[in-house]
Write a protein that holds these residues in place. Sequence first.
Motif, PDB file in Angstrom:
ATOM      1  N   ALA A 298       1.424  11.828   7.239  1.00 27.90           N
ATOM      2  CA  ALA A 298       2.057  10.587   6.786  1.00 27.90           C
ATOM      3  C   ALA A 298       1.192   9.856   5.771  1.00 27.90           C
ATOM      4  CB  ALA A 298       2.332   9.663   7.970  1.00 27.90           C
ATOM      5  N   SER A 299      -0.130   9.953   5.903  1.00 26.20           N
ATOM      6  CA  SER A 299      -1.016   9.272   4.955  1.00 26.20           C
ATOM      7  C   SER A 299      -0.746   9.744   3.532  1.00 26.20           C
ATOM      8  CB  SER A 299      -2.489   9.529   5.313  1.00 26.20           C
ATOM      9  OG  SER A 299      -2.819   8.899   6.513  1.00 26.20           O
ATOM     10  N   GLY A 300      -0.741  11.073   3.344  1.00 29.65           N
ATOM     11  CA  GLY A 300      -0.493  11.611   2.008  1.00 29.65           C
ATOM     12  C   GLY A 300       0.919  11.321   1.541  1.00 29.65           C
ATOM     13  N   GLU A 301       1.889  11.483   2.455  1.00 28.39           N
ATOM     14  CA  GLU A 301       3.295  11.275   2.075  1.00 28.39           C
ATOM     15  C   GLU A 301       3.551   9.810   1.720  1.00 28.39           C
ATOM     16  OE1 GLU A 301       5.366  12.673   5.503  1.00 28.39           O
ATOM     17  OE2 GLU A 301       5.218  14.779   4.933  1.00 28.39           O
ATOM     18  N   TYR A 302       2.970   8.914   2.483  1.00 30.17           N
ATOM     19  CA  TYR A 302       3.202   7.493   2.241  1.00 30.17           C
ATOM     20  C   TYR A 302       2.603   7.076   0.910  1.00 30.17           C
ATOM     21  CZ  TYR A 302       5.454   3.734   4.695  1.00 30.17           C
ATOM     22  OH  TYR A 302       6.370   2.812   5.121  1.00 30.17           O
ATOM     23  N   GLU A 303       1.422   7.594   0.610  1.00 36.14           N
ATOM     24  CA  GLU A 303       0.827   7.266  -0.691  1.00 36.14           C
ATOM     25  C   GLU A 303       1.709   7.785  -1.817  1.00 36.14           C
ATOM     26  OE1 GLU A 303      -3.111   8.838  -0.599  1.00 36.14           O
ATOM     27  OE2 GLU A 303      -3.823   7.326   0.816  1.00 36.14           O
ATOM     28  N   ALA A 304       2.295   8.972  -1.636  1.00 35.64           N
ATOM     29  CA  ALA A 304       3.208   9.502  -2.658  1.00 35.64           C
ATOM     30  C   ALA A 304       4.424   8.593  -2.810  1.00 35.64           C
ATOM     31  CB  ALA A 304       3.646  10.918  -2.283  1.00 35.64           C
ATOM     32  N   LEU A 305       4.947   8.092  -1.689  1.00 41.44           N
ATOM     33  CA  LEU A 305       6.097   7.176  -1.758  1.00 41.44           C
ATOM     34  C   LEU A 305       5.715   5.869  -2.443  1.00 41.44           C
ATOM     35  CD1 LEU A 305       7.619   7.720   1.804  1.00 41.44           C
ATOM     36  CD2 LEU A 305       8.758   8.224  -0.361  1.00 41.44           C
ATOM     37  N   MET A 306       4.475   5.430  -2.242  1.00 37.62           N
ATOM     38  CA  MET A 306       4.029   4.181  -2.846  1.00 37.62           C
ATOM     39  C   MET A 306       3.567   4.375  -4.284  1.00 37.62           C
ATOM     40  SD  MET A 306       4.376   1.665  -0.774  1.00 37.62           S
ATOM     41  CE  MET A 306       3.262   0.445  -1.444  1.00 37.62           C
ATOM     42  N   GLY A 307       3.435   5.631  -4.719  1.00 36.01           N
ATOM     43  CA  GLY A 307       3.129   5.891  -6.122  1.00 36.01           C
ATOM     44  C   GLY A 307       1.647   5.874  -6.464  1.00 36.01           C
ATOM     45  N   TYR A 308       0.779   6.150  -5.507  1.00 35.17           N
ATOM     46  CA  TYR A 308      -0.644   6.247  -5.841  1.00 35.17           C
ATOM     47  C   TYR A 308      -1.277   7.321  -4.970  1.00 35.17           C
ATOM     48  CZ  TYR A 308      -1.863   3.581  -1.576  1.00 35.17           C
ATOM     49  OH  TYR A 308      -2.015   3.153  -0.268  1.00 35.17           O
ATOM     50  N   THR A 309      -2.478   7.744  -5.342  1.00 38.01           N
ATOM     51  CA  THR A 309      -3.207   8.720  -4.530  1.00 38.01           C
ATOM     52  C   THR A 309      -4.523   8.107  -4.096  1.00 38.01           C
ATOM     53  OG1 THR A 309      -4.200   9.699  -6.491  1.00 38.01           O
ATOM     54  CG2 THR A 309      -2.218  10.764  -5.654  1.00 38.01           C
TER      55      THR A 309
END
Lengths: 294, 205
Positions: free
Chosen positions: A245-256
């Motif tokens: 979820a950490s990686g996926e959520y950052e992708a949804l929020m548009g940053y890494t």
Amino acid sequence: MNTTEKPSIWKQVQQIPIWGPNLLAVILIIVLQLFPVGLPAGISQQTREIYNAIEELPAGTMVIFHHQYHAGNWGELAGAGSAILQQLFRRGSELDIVVITQSSSGPAFFDLYWSEPETYGLPGNREETLEHYGKTYGEDYVEFGYLTGMESGARLIADDFYAGYPNDIFGTPVEDIPLMSELKTAADVDTMIILHSWEAYNKFWLRQWQGRFGTQFLVIASGLVYPSLSPYYPNQQLYTAGLRASGEYEALMGYTSIGAAFGDSFSLVALMMVLLVVVGNIGQYMERREGKKR
Amino acid sequence: MISVDPLVWISSILIVIAISFGFRSSRPWRVVEQLFIGGAAGNAIKQQWGNIERLGIKPILNGDYAMLLAFILGIVLYLQFTKEYKWVARYPIAILVGSGIGISMATLMKSMFVDQITATITNLNVPGSPMNSVNNIIILLFVVSTLLFFIFTKETGTGPLGYFSRIGRIGLLAAFGAGYAGTSMTYIAVLIDSLRYLLFTWLGL
């Protein structure tokens, strides 16, 4: 019996020395942390459900950001926590956010967001981040510290929030915090976002808050407890797994940030483990088959 | 640039020794293990003392004498380490167990049974989503089969019950596998976090 007979290949694959896969995992992680390849990653339905649920929160929602951060789950949950906080923050003053924890080391780990903001993709320390998103401490954002008592503590603040938290983390009396005039019991809370790594903990809060007051539960759980939370989905809570979820959520929020940094290493080490399990099981099956033939 | 903070060096060396257990056990690893256990125990004692001070001593000094009863009950608990007065410790234990059950029983039936049974048997036909319908039917089948697996009043190895019992056993094994995978996920994450600390905080790469 011939004791000098070399074990069959199928026997050997079941007896790979433990240091082999461990060394390979450590090497894989070090190489991928230094030279990330950026493996493609999708976004799971569960993470998207939580993201959409937060996006659809109406203005004026009282949200409790409830973390159970400690050394064992910080790596898994920190990225998702940071991304969710920013998703809440970007609504500005529309959402009221109260941070609580029942982990004694929780406040210290949560403070890492403000002392090392660049590591977690945040714009700055607490004051800078709140200003960046147009929020004001005390009016639409408050942080509380450690609440003891497990289920007793959950019930205590469900019935009387002030009794469990007489002060915020800065020592300000709760009566002097403007936001807290709107939060006296669990009936005043619409949504609880809870990040944890203990199944019983989830049960405490479900019983005392969701069961009694119908509070919406959005859960980010560590892998350790993720499978055991499936009975509560979707009627009682939405949930997703921490590291993914950490990686996926950052992708949804548009940053890494830290979530994406874990991605490549985690994917390849997990794949290595799957291959070892498959090879070991094939070895066991073939050995049994050869034993039957003899 | 490599860190010059002595605390970072100490924690990094301890992490390296701890990770070395993956290769072989050693005397330094055993020292680190005991250090960790001792440190965790010391931290727990410090936290609990803080709770006693904050929730017990300060309220008493501020006039809340009802907390004295909690103190007395807490001290009486230690009588279970004596032979003669061990029976007295049963009273605070009874209060602890009773209050714990009382707090949790309030919504136990609803949260842990009714809501989950409702979730299991509804939505077997999801309009416009045959995949979800199939998933929900599979869930119902495995829930019923797993419950039938645990029937001990009748022999479940043969007959119609045997088929459901075998399906339930498969469901249990799949659940255990998922649990193991989840546990592995957590441990991999801890390993990655530790190695990132070594690489970026200690060595400054």
